[in-house]
Design an enzyme around this catalytic site. Structure first.
Site, PDB file in Angstrom:
ATOM      1  N   TYR A  52      -0.570  40.901   0.421  1.00  0.00           N
ATOM      2  CA  TYR A  52      -0.295  39.508   0.940  1.00  0.00           C
ATOM      3  C   TYR A  52      -1.791  38.925   1.273  1.00  0.00           C
ATOM      4  O   TYR A  52      -2.380  39.317   1.976  1.00  0.00           O
ATOM      5  CB  TYR A  52       0.535  39.414   2.170  1.00  0.00           C
ATOM      6  CG  TYR A  52       0.508  38.076   2.817  1.00  0.00           C
ATOM      7  CD1 TYR A  52       1.241  36.976   2.265  1.00  0.00           C
ATOM      8  CD2 TYR A  52       0.032  37.803   4.079  1.00  0.00           C
ATOM      9  CE1 TYR A  52       1.554  35.752   2.882  1.00  0.00           C
ATOM     10  CE2 TYR A  52      -0.009  36.516   4.679  1.00  0.00           C
ATOM     11  CZ  TYR A  52       0.686  35.657   3.983  1.00  0.00           C
ATOM     12  OH  TYR A  52       0.649  34.132   4.523  1.00  0.00           O
ATOM     13  N   GLY A  59       3.564  31.894   3.086  1.00  0.00           N
ATOM     14  CA  GLY A  59       4.818  31.506   3.674  1.00  0.00           C
ATOM     15  C   GLY A  59       5.996  32.019   2.996  1.00  0.00           C
ATOM     16  O   GLY A  59       5.986  33.077   2.454  1.00  0.00           O
TER      17      GLY A  59
END
Length: 501
Positions: A52, A59
């Protein structure tokens, strides 16, 4: 020279950099840590691992894998799309504080950014390139995204900035200052955006002013006590040793020092029919002391935050792990700033009650009505007290905690937010109002002392009176008091009462 190493910074250090009184550089240890964490990010990309923030969306789109060929575009798009701030720009001091704090976060070496990223922010700070950062648009999780995006936008040569007081395109400001725009690599856009540096900068500078104001409130209260010929018995050291809150003990000691060697006190030691003073005077140590306690707690939180890594994910070079967490959530800062706002509103409230006692002929112990020698023809300080009431009404509205609110964002992924930036900006407004309320008390109390002459007040009170009279003359007839109030309100954060008492 302040050498950034990811360390905890004091409010005094932040204030000095914000005002341009201290230069900043990056430590050698910080450069090494940054390089070490950057190598981990580059290894992840080379091995094609999915992590990530490095090669995913953000998001709600965090499950989308991004190919290596689009990683630079990913970071650019993140900065551009997040720069959605609105409203007036932050002040130059607040912007400088943001640059300082963000560079210090990166200096910890857990963000996966190159040393060049931190060095660019420091170069902008040192050479006066101030990003135009709208103050509205942050919900305080994932940190102050919109304000930090505007900061990052200038760092890459986009958006607008101020240079030497002139608003211009960021690219022009960087060129004039001799700073090369950043070319963002993988993870670096996110490393600039995730964090609490806007709320910490705005809130920290407001707290610094509040610390000074809390001390000046003691001075104003002591001056009012002298003007009303009240007693300092309630400040006896033994009373406060029996309830040993540190702030209460400090304020009582400060008041005793301000009132030392008072001729006014000596004049009514005997045959005074009054037994006790009103709470707004008698309970100054308890109330002012509690305010100091609240500000002390808020300061501890803010200063801890200055040396904290509020990025996500974090890159740990010792174990070569990249871990996702939630250090960007602004709850600790938001709660602390809301607490400070409530305390300062009460500080202004007790000050206004003392102003009322100075001007009200039913309460002011023989002073002329509204502190004018021509009551009726002249109104003196009548409407100055009204102004104080109006300011406090606004403060009461603003002191409702921002941090109790929550609305989910980012498609429900970011389902709980802190509203810390709102807490910071409203604290700034509360401090500004409180400075004006305390200024009104200082002016009214100084006017009251005129009617106790030739008796002299305590040494500290006399010093404060002299500071006031160096700016504002006695009110011999009605005049517009707006400039007087603003002059003394300005003198408070500028430190003109710092040496009193």
């Amino acid at each position: 020279m302040l050498e950034l190493d990811g360390q905890r910074l004091s409010l005094a250090q932040i204030d000095a950099v914000a005002l341009g009184e201290e230069h900043v550089t990056l430590s050698a240890n910080a450069r090494k840590r940054l390089s070490d964490s950057r190598r981990i990010v580059e290894t992840i990309i080379a091995e094609g691992r999915t992590v990530y923030g490095v090669n995913t969306g953000f998001g709600r789109l965090s499950d989308v894998h991004i190919p290596a060929s689009e990683l630079r575009e990913l970071q650019l798009n993140l900065v551009r799309s997040t720069a959605c701030g609105v409203g007036p720009p932050l002040s130059e001091a607040e912007t400088r504080a943001m640059l300082l704090l963000r560079a210090n976060v990166l200096a910890n070496g857990l963000s996966g950014a190159r040393p060049l990223v931190a060095e660019t922010l420091i170069a902008m700070l040192e050479r006066g390139v101030m990003p135009l950062i709208p103050e509205k648009g942050s919900v305080g999780a994932s940190g102050d995204l919109a304000p930090l995006a505007h900061l990052a936008l200038t760092a890459i040569g986009e958006g607008e900035a101020f240079w030497r007081g002139e608003r211009m395109e960021s690219a022009a400001a960087l060129r004039l200052a001799g700073v090369e725009p950043l070319q963002l690599e993988a993870k670096e856009g996110l490393a600039l955006l995730n964090g609490t540096q806007a709320m910490t900068a705005v809130g920290g500078l407001a707290l610094r002013r509040a610390q000074r104001l809390a001390r000046v409130a003691d001075i104003a209260g002591a001056m009012t006590l002298e003007a009303l010929r009240d007693t300092p018995v309630a400040f006896d050291e033994r009373i406060h040793a029996a309830r040993p809150h540190p702030g209460q003990i400090e304020v009582a000691a400060h008041l005793r020092e301000l009132l030392r060697d008072s001729e006014i006190r000596q004049s009514h030691l005997e045959n005074d029919p009054r037994v006790q003073d009103a709470y707004s005077l008698r309970c100054m140590p308890q109330v002012h002391g509690a305010v100091r306690g609240a500000l002390r707690h808020a300061t501890e939180v803010i200063e801890t935050e200055t040396g904290s890594v509020t990025d996500n994910p974090l890159v740990f070079s010792d174990t070569e792990e990249v871990l996702s967490g939630g250090n960007f959530h602004g709850a600790p800062v938001a709660f602390a700033l809301d607490y400070a706002a409530i305390a300062l509103t009460d500080l202004a409230g007790i000050s206004e009650r003392r102003i009322e006692r100075l001007v009200n002929p039913d309460l002011n112990e023989g002073l002329p009505p509204f502190l004018t020698t021509h009551p009726g023809t002249a109104s003196g300080y009548m409407v100055a007290q009204v102004t104080a009431v109006a300011l406090i009404n606004e403060m009461k509205v603003l002191s409702h905690p921002a941090s109790v609110d929550n609305l989910p964002t980012s498609g429900g992924k970011e389902d709980h937010v802190s509203m810390g930036m709102t807490a910071a900006t409203k604290l700034r407004s509360i401090v500004d109002n409180a400075e004006h309320v305390i200024a009104i008390e200082l002016l009214a109390a100084a006017e009251g002392l005129e009617y106790r002459a030739p008796l002299q007040p305590g040494r500290g009170v006399k010093h404060a009176y002299d500071v006031i009279r160096s700016h504002v003359p006695r009110l011999t007839r009605d005049r517009a008091l707006s400039n007087d109030i603003q002059t003394i309100a300005k003198a408070i954060p500028e430190g003109e009462f710092d040496e009193v008492g």
